[in-house]
Design an enzyme around this catalytic site. Structure first.
Site, mmCIF file in Angstrom:
data_model
loop_
_atom_site.group_PDB
_atom_site.id
_atom_site.type_symbol
_atom_site.label_atom_id
_atom_site.label_comp_id
_atom_site.label_asym_id
_atom_site.label_seq_id
_atom_site.Cartn_x
_atom_site.Cartn_y
_atom_site.Cartn_z
ATOM 1 N N GLU A 1 49.214 -115.025 69.212
ATOM 2 C CA GLU A 1 49.349 -116.305 69.922
ATOM 3 C C GLU A 1 48.741 -117.370 69.033
ATOM 4 O O GLU A 1 47.661 -117.184 68.477
ATOM 5 C CB GLU A 1 48.615 -116.271 71.274
ATOM 6 C CG GLU A 1 49.217 -115.270 72.249
ATOM 7 C CD GLU A 1 48.428 -115.131 73.561
ATOM 8 O OE1 GLU A 1 47.696 -116.067 73.932
ATOM 9 O OE2 GLU A 1 48.556 -114.069 74.189
ATOM 10 N N GLU B 1 44.709 -108.785 76.354
ATOM 11 C CA GLU B 1 43.430 -109.187 76.961
ATOM 12 C C GLU B 1 42.867 -108.142 77.918
ATOM 13 O O GLU B 1 42.586 -108.433 79.068
ATOM 14 C CB GLU B 1 43.600 -110.526 77.697
ATOM 15 C CG GLU B 1 43.846 -111.701 76.773
ATOM 16 C CD GLU B 1 42.595 -112.186 76.046
ATOM 17 O OE1 GLU B 1 41.553 -111.498 76.108
ATOM 18 O OE2 GLU B 1 42.687 -113.251 75.408
HETATM 19 C C1 IPT Z 1 45.537 -116.190 76.108
HETATM 20 C C2 IPT Z 1 46.374 -115.227 76.892
HETATM 21 O O1 IPT Z 1 46.652 -114.082 76.145
HETATM 22 C C3 IPT Z 1 47.663 -115.800 77.343
HETATM 23 O O2 IPT Z 1 48.194 -114.972 78.331
HETATM 24 C C4 IPT Z 1 47.481 -117.186 77.862
HETATM 25 O O3 IPT Z 1 46.634 -117.144 78.979
HETATM 26 C C5 IPT Z 1 46.848 -118.028 76.814
HETATM 27 O O4 IPT Z 1 45.621 -117.501 76.461
HETATM 28 C C6 IPT Z 1 46.584 -119.428 77.283
HETATM 29 O O5 IPT Z 1 47.697 -120.052 77.842
HETATM 30 S S1 IPT Z 1 43.887 -115.691 76.398
HETATM 31 C C7 IPT Z 1 42.808 -116.995 75.981
HETATM 32 C C8 IPT Z 1 41.442 -116.650 76.485
HETATM 33 C C9 IPT Z 1 42.718 -117.214 74.531
#
Ligand code: IPT
Length: 913
Positions: free
Chosen positions: A451, A387
């Protein structure tokens, strides 16, 4: 500008190099140091550790936003500053040689002195720094002083979604560096899957690997020998020694080759699928200072739950964790300590990623990670960070990395157009989008979800459907659940989250989004993960059993297969199953065993377990299982109607007593009850509350949390009690007509519920069912249905058909932030006390000592207090879970709509059976 705000990397450090321990002397400096915060009084502190978790200041949690004004590289003048001091003596016979003082992690900026001589400044919290100190050492009375600042220019590059915690939080070691020793080394250990040969060479010393009969191989020379390759599934390591005349470094070598062929990521020639998790380093008491035994606990838990990969979100972990991944077998994406997410809120204006002034800091971070970790076979991809949008500094990191280590592809999610990465990566893409990425093979590169399936609270739902996509497209190569662990901090037996430390700016419980609870108890999400991503899949059709090998590399030889045949949940036969060898990706078919005939609902369960113990689990540990229906349930005796009797103010129907005014059941046998009334509400889950898919907002707006019941008619006929009601929220015109039709015989009461929406319903329903209050003494629960754990429409693969026993208390899932939990699905019957409830054919139930409204109001588990009743919900259905706390909502097939429905249950009093 002070050194704290300097935008460059730190100063004074030795060049980065591999992390290793040799036979040269070393002195661990971990332990009790002296500490003071902001010129306060000196006192003891434990290193490694965070000062906020040792009585100085307090933790703070923000996800995306910086907790200080964004004016890079400046930081607040009120900058918590901790002074650390340690006096130490050298061990006897410490050589008069150069020596390195190694800090494995200082958050966020440290200025270091030894014996009053300044060594330099560290930045890059989760990266090591070494200083040359040989010339400064004395036999005794050395004084090491470190001034640590909570905020620095580095903080702008470290805006990861986690607690802000400061201090010397990883180990400190003094290492003798003998002249003529191994300054640094790099192993090259590739594997040719066609020839079966491993090719080994080393830079930085000679290498000896006795097992391969390799002796004193000179740097730059290579040797090819037959080897067993390394993979996460079979993590074969060869012990060797990198050596010079004066120093020996024990090394563990894994032969493997990572490649991208035709847009597919392969290891040793076979495509791999990441069944992974994002792992932050977290311990509920020590924060990111994670003791080695806890890192091992993570690895063991992962292996036992069929996790095969880890993304080290969003910084390099303690390097010992990577050695565990090598040893136990986990694919790793090693991620650099870099995130500038807070600039998103400013439209990425001023983002360091594209600002030349930060170029050195970016490259320095990448170099320190790659150099530290380059010798780990488990690492298959380098990740630039998380990010941080896009920019030249990221492109430069990628370019340097590819040049420095061509053996591993480069990953970074933020490069949407794949301009400088080798792998196309996305986070939280919906199933639909992953499907289209699969169909189009966008960018022609391997695709991973770095993710997905946000494990916040109850959920994630929809993992099965992601798995199906990973299986549909060769280049859709799996992903990493967000995330491994809830970052709850323990205090007085509770787990705290953002805001609990009085932070003015915080993101609440968004930090509680893991597959394991803060104390590493597996949550139902992890149990579901283990089932969805099981490496062996067992199914049945007709008289055949199919056994599919879902591994990417290994056969199923290490497994043994057993079956058990249960009728109505009671075992009637069992045995072993001979399964022929099945290669990775192949399916074998075996004949179903002969099963005894027995009346009732018969299920054949086949389990695949470890035939012998491994380093991570005992023999018998189950890796995969399947259930095959054999016979259907025996027919139930229909209710032979008895007559309604009016006695005084009450109506009696079989074992039940009713209030003639409300039509509610008030007594069942000896139990006082209040009950069953239509219930549509559940305590919203974090996923219901998710911002993009606001189910909860729609439900509350519709008033589903405060429904009112109007009794329209209580119609006592000869042998039937019909209660007609309309259930609706205040202020609204729509509602639900709910008719309860009761019949009975000697000890049984049958209820048919008919619901019909009245008017236009604006939203889905959280649940559709009945709620009944029972006496609080009831505790033991037994059921035949899906279990043993909770199950929801879109997260129920881990539940199997069986007969289970539990208690009301044990059936609660202690989500750190209280919410709907504990649903047991597809019950054929449940028994609580002498009450047995049977479905036609099945129902879901939850049982708890508090109401859904209590659960909804609670903010921490300690807010939940037992009432004097046990509340039993009997549901026809619940809305799915989805993963909308960050990602897609509930898939259409799991959404619960207001529609006409009927639902029948029979209540039987068991003592009179
Ligand atoms: C995404 C992040 O990469 C991760 O660190 C964590 O914050 C997650 O979201 C949520 O728990 S960023 C999000 C804007 C998709």
């Amino acid at each position: 500008m002070s050194y704290v705000e300097d935008m460059g990397p730190g100063t004074g450090a030795l060049p980065p190099r591999a992390f290793f321990r040799s036979d040269a002397p070393s002195l661990p400096l971990d332990g009790t140091w002296q500490f003071r915060l902001d010129n306060g009084d000196w006192g003891p502190i434990t290193v490694p550790g965070h000062w906020q978790l040792q009585g100085h200041g307090s933790p703070a949690y923000t996800n995306v936003v910086y907790p200080f004004p964004v004016e890079p590289p400046f930081v607040p003048s009120e900058n918590p500053t901790g002074d650390y001091r340690l006096e130490f003596d050298l061990p006897a016979h410490w050589p008069d040689e150069p020596a390195a003082l190694r800090f494995e992690g200082i958050d966020s900026c440290g200025r270091v002195w030894l014996n009053d001589v300044e060594l330099g400044v560290t930045r890059g919290s989760r990266l090591p720094t070494e200083f040359e100190v040989g010339h400064l050492l004395r036999a005794s009375g050395n004084v090491l002083a470190v001034r640590v600042h909570q905020w620095s220019s580095g903080s702008y590059l470290e805006d990861q979604d986690m607690w802000w915690l400061s201090g010397i939080f990883r180990s400190v070691t003094l290492l003798s560096r003998p002249r003529g020793g191994v300054a640094d080394y790099q192993l090259h250990a590739s594997y040719d899957h066609v020839s079966g040969l491993g090719t080994l060479s080393v830079d930085g010393g000679m290498i000896t690997v006795p097992e391969l009969d390799v002796h004193d191989l000179l740097p730059g020379k290579s040797v090819s020998v037959p080897v067993e390759p390394w993979s996460a599934e079979s993590p074969r390591l060869y012990d060797g020694v990198v050596h010079t005349a004066v120093e020996n470094v024990p090394v563990r070598i894994g032969f493997r080759t990572v490649a991208i062929e035709d847009g597919v990521l392969t290891v040793n020639g076979a495509p791999i699928v990441f069944r992974g998790v994002n792992r932050h380093e977290h311990h509920p008491r020590s924060g990111r200072a994670v003791p080695p035994e806890v890192a091992l606990a993570d690895v063991l838990l992962m292996k036992r739950h069929n996790v095969n990969a880890v993304r080290t979100s969003h910084y390099p972990p303690d390097p010992r964790f990577l050695s565990l991944c090598d040893e136990y077998g986990l694919w790793v994406i090693d991620e650099c300590d870099l995130e500038t997410h807070g600039f998103e809120k400013l439209g990425w204006e001023g983002n360091p990623s594209d600002d030349q002034r930060w170029a050195d800091a970016y490259l320095d971070r990448m170099r320190r990670m790659v150099e530290r970790d380059k010798n780990h076979p488990s690492i298959v991809l380098w990740s630039l960070g998380n990010e941080s949008h896009t920019g030249r500094n990221l492109a430069a990191m990628a370019e340097w990395t590819r040049d420095r280590d061509p053996s591993r592809p480069v990953h970074y999610e933020g490069d949407f157009d794949c301009e400088y990465v080798d792998v196309h990566s996305r986070m939280y893409a919906s199933h639909e989008e992953v499907d289209s990425i699969g169909r189009e093979h966008r960018h022609g590169k391997p695709f991973v979800l770095c993710e997905f399936a946000h494990a916040m609270g109850n959920g994630p739902g929809g993992m099965l459907e992601y798995r199906e996509l990973f299986e549909r497209y060769r280049h859709v190569q799996g992903g990493f659940i967000w995330e491994w662990i809830d970052h709850g901090l323990e205090k007085d037996g509770q787990f705290l989250y953002g805001g609990d430390f009085g932070e003015p700016l915080h993101d609440g419980n968004f930090v509680i989004d893991g597959l394991v609870f803060p104390d590493r108890t597996p949550s139902p999400g992890l149990v579901e993960f283990a089932k969805v991503f099981e490496p062996v899949r067992i199914s049945g059709s007709g008289s055949a059993i199919q056994v599919a090998n879902m591994y990417d590399h290994v056969s199923l030889e290490h497994l043994r297969f057993e079956w058990v045949y249960e009728v109505d949940g009671v075992e009637v036969a069992s045995g072993g199953l001979e399964v022929p060898p099945v290669a990775a990706g192949q399916v074998a078919e075996v004949a179903r065993p002969e099963l005894p005939a027995a009346p009732g609902e018969g299920w054949l369960t086949v389990r695949a377990s470890l035939a012998s113990p491994t380093s991570w689990a005992d023999a018998g540990h189950v890796l995969g299982w399947g259930q095959i229906p054999v016979t259907g349930p025996a027919p139930v005796t229909p209710i032979s109607a008895v007559e309604l009797v009016g006695i005084g103010d009450a109506l009696w129907l079989g074992p039940g007593e009713f209030d003639p005014a409300t039509g509610l059941l008030t007594r069942f046998g000896e139990y006082q009850v209040t009950g069953p009334r239509l219930d549509l509400w559940r305590a919203p889950t974090d996923n219901d509350r998710g911002s993009d898919h606001p189910d909860e907002r729609a439900w509350r707006e519709a008033g589903l949390h405060r429904l009112q019941h109007r009794v329209a008619e209580v119609d006592a006929e000869e042998n039937t009690l019909v209660v007609r009601t309309r259930v609706a929220p205040p202020a609204k015109g729509f509602g639900m007509l709910a008719d309860y039709t009761w019949t009975a015989d000697g000890d049984r009461l049958r209820l048919r519920l008919d619901v019909t929406p009245d008017g236009e319903w604006p939203c889905t329903l959280p649940r559709l069912g009945l709620r009944l209050a029972l006496p609080g003494e009831l505790d033991a629960v037994e059921w035949f249905g899906l279990g043993p754990g909770e199950a929801y429409a879109d997260s129920r693969q881990a539940a199997r058909v069986g007969r289970f026993e539990s208690t009301v208390d044990a059936m609660q899932t202690p989500y750190v932030f209280p919410q709907e939990n504990g649903n047991r699905a597809d019950a054929r019957w449940v028994r609580i006390g002498a009450i047995e409830i049977r479905g036609e054919p099945v129902f879901d139930f939850t049982v708890r000592r508090w109401t859904s409204e209590d659960l909804d109001a609670a903010r921490h588990t300690a807010d939940l207090e037992a009432r004097e009743h046990v509340y039993l919900n009997l549901d026809l259905a619940q809305h799915g879970l989805g993963t909308a706390s960050c990602g897609p909502g509930v898939l259409p097939q799991y959404r619960l709509h207001a529609q006409k429905a009927s639902f029948s249950l029979t209540f039987q009093h068991l003592d009179s059976v």
